[in-house]
Design a protein around this motif. Structure first.
Motif, PDB file in Angstrom:
ATOM      1  N   ILE A   2       0.868  -1.179   0.000  1.00  0.00           N
ATOM      2  CA  ILE A   2       0.000   0.000   0.000  1.00  0.00           C
ATOM      3  C   ILE A   2       0.899   1.221   0.000  1.00  0.00           C
ATOM      4  N   SER A   3       0.877   1.942  -1.099  1.00  0.00           N
ATOM      5  CA  SER A   3       1.719   3.135  -1.201  1.00  0.00           C
ATOM      6  C   SER A   3       1.063   4.145  -2.132  1.00  0.00           C
ATOM      7  N   PRO A   4       1.366   5.430  -1.905  1.00  0.00           N
ATOM      8  CA  PRO A   4       0.843   6.444  -2.812  1.00  0.00           C
ATOM      9  C   PRO A   4       1.633   6.414  -4.110  1.00  0.00           C
ATOM     10  N   LEU A  19       1.991   3.474   3.787  1.00  0.00           N
ATOM     11  CA  LEU A  19       0.586   3.134   3.991  1.00  0.00           C
ATOM     12  C   LEU A  19      -0.174   4.350   4.501  1.00  0.00           C
ATOM     13  N   VAL A  20       0.382   5.047   5.492  1.00  0.00           N
ATOM     14  CA  VAL A  20      -0.286   6.233   6.043  1.00  0.00           C
ATOM     15  C   VAL A  20      -0.397   7.326   4.981  1.00  0.00           C
ATOM     16  N   ALA A  21       0.655   7.523   4.205  1.00  0.00           N
ATOM     17  CA  ALA A  21       0.616   8.528   3.134  1.00  0.00           C
ATOM     18  C   ALA A  21      -0.451   8.174   2.103  1.00  0.00           C
ATOM     19  N   ALA A  22      -0.559   6.903   1.744  1.00  0.00           N
ATOM     20  CA  ALA A  22      -1.592   6.478   0.804  1.00  0.00           C
ATOM     21  C   ALA A  22      -2.975   6.703   1.398  1.00  0.00           C
ATOM     22  N   PHE A  23      -3.117   6.420   2.689  1.00  0.00           N
ATOM     23  CA  PHE A  23      -4.389   6.618   3.366  1.00  0.00           C
ATOM     24  C   PHE A  23      -4.808   8.088   3.306  1.00  0.00           C
ATOM     25  N   GLY A  61       3.991  13.293  -0.178  1.00  0.00           N
ATOM     26  CA  GLY A  61       4.545  13.178   1.171  1.00  0.00           C
ATOM     27  C   GLY A  61       4.542  14.475   1.949  1.00  0.00           C
ATOM     28  N   SER A  62       4.015  15.540   1.373  1.00  0.00           N
ATOM     29  CA  SER A  62       4.059  16.841   2.054  1.00  0.00           C
ATOM     30  C   SER A  62       3.145  16.897   3.281  1.00  0.00           C
ATOM     31  N   LYS A  63       1.938  16.298   3.202  1.00  0.00           N
ATOM     32  CA  LYS A  63       1.029  16.303   4.353  1.00  0.00           C
ATOM     33  C   LYS A  63       1.643  15.529   5.519  1.00  0.00           C
ATOM     34  N   ILE A  64       2.153  14.340   5.212  1.00  0.00           N
ATOM     35  CA  ILE A  64       2.726  13.501   6.262  1.00  0.00           C
ATOM     36  C   ILE A  64       3.949  14.174   6.873  1.00  0.00           C
ATOM     37  N   ILE A  85       2.753  16.769   9.276  1.00  0.00           N
ATOM     38  CA  ILE A  85       2.227  16.161  10.502  1.00  0.00           C
ATOM     39  C   ILE A  85       3.368  15.699  11.397  1.00  0.00           C
ATOM     40  N   TYR A  86       4.375  15.063  10.809  1.00  0.00           N
ATOM     41  CA  TYR A  86       5.498  14.540  11.584  1.00  0.00           C
ATOM     42  C   TYR A  86       6.386  15.648  12.130  1.00  0.00           C
ATOM     43  N   GLU A  87       6.564  16.706  11.368  1.00  0.00           N
ATOM     44  CA  GLU A  87       7.336  17.843  11.880  1.00  0.00           C
ATOM     45  C   GLU A  87       6.639  18.459  13.080  1.00  0.00           C
ATOM     46  N   ASN A  88       5.324  18.574  13.013  1.00  0.00           N
ATOM     47  CA  ASN A  88       4.556  19.088  14.137  1.00  0.00           C
ATOM     48  C   ASN A  88       4.672  18.155  15.344  1.00  0.00           C
ATOM     49  N   ALA A  89       4.636  16.866  15.099  1.00  0.00           N
ATOM     50  CA  ALA A  89       4.773  15.892  16.192  1.00  0.00           C
ATOM     51  C   ALA A  89       6.144  16.018  16.860  1.00  0.00           C
ATOM     52  N   GLN A  90       7.181  16.158  16.061  1.00  0.00           N
ATOM     53  CA  GLN A  90       8.529  16.318  16.636  1.00  0.00           C
ATOM     54  C   GLN A  90       8.634  17.608  17.428  1.00  0.00           C
ATOM     55  N   LYS A  91       8.078  18.673  16.884  1.00  0.00           N
ATOM     56  CA  LYS A  91       8.128  19.972  17.553  1.00  0.00           C
ATOM     57  C   LYS A  91       7.434  19.923  18.912  1.00  0.00           C
ATOM     58  N   ASN A  92       6.407  19.079  19.016  1.00  0.00           N
ATOM     59  CA  ASN A  92       5.640  18.967  20.257  1.00  0.00           C
ATOM     60  C   ASN A  92       6.060  17.769  21.116  1.00  0.00           C
TER      61      ASN A  92
END
Length: 181
Positions: A113-115, A140-144, A150-153, A156-163
């Motif tokens: 499962i991939s975009p 899989l998450v990117a495809a979802f 990959g820009s949305k993911i 999201i991950y940059e925000n997660a790291q920042k927090n």
């Protein structure tokens, strides 16, 4: 690591789901309830079950319900042949037809499962942890998320790291909703 995800050879994972549970999922889908799935393995299993059922609906599979197999890219010709014409209910019903509630539907899947080409057929919402970058789980998450670039993911991950969110198997979790669901 490979440059193109299509060059990565997916390992096959075994799955086993009770007919009783599949019937509960089918009932929820018939009632138009959104399907919230916990984990990438559960998601991959349900998506694989859809494609195994779609094969059966199209008369392309007569294996027993405890010996199903889905190859890495088996979904591609199935999608080309049937598109979305096999509903998720019909596909799952094809797998439980003639089986008792205590029976098990089992097999293995190497589903990739991939975009940008994979479109989720069963899962509406995904609860998962933050995965390692450049992993098939991230694909899989990117495809979802229908995130072909990959820009949305990444955001999201940059925000997660920042927090200071925790990553990997014992980290924090998040819930993603499939666009359009």
């Amino acid at each position: 690591m490979v440059d193109d995800a299509r060059d990565h050879e997916m390992h096959a994972e075994s799955f086993a789901v009770s007919v009783r549970e599949l019937k509960r999922i089918i009932a929820a889908l018939k009632e138009k309830k959104p399907l919230i799935v916990v984990g990438t393995t559960s998601s991959r299993t349900l998506e694989s079950l859809y494609w195994c059922g779609a094969k059966r609906v199209q008369g392309l599979d007569n294996s027993s319900s405890n010996n199903l197999f889905l190859g890495q890219f088996d979904w591609v010709p199935l999608k080309a042949m049937a598109g979305r014409s096999v509903s998720r209910v019909a596909a799952l019903e094809a797998l439980v037809e003639g089986l008792g509630d205590d029976d098990i539907v089992a097999g293995s899947t190497a589903l990739m499962i991939s975009p940008p080409n994979y479109e989720f057929m069963v899962v509406d919402h995904l609860v998962t942890n933050f995965h390692a970058p450049d992993s098939t789980l991230m694909l899989l998450v990117a495809a979802f998320m229908k995130d072909g670039t990959g820009s949305k993911i990444r955001q999201i991950y940059e925000n997660a790291q920042k927090n200071s969110y925790r990553f990997l198997s014992y980290g924090d979790v998040c819930m993603f909703s499939r666009p359009g669901s």
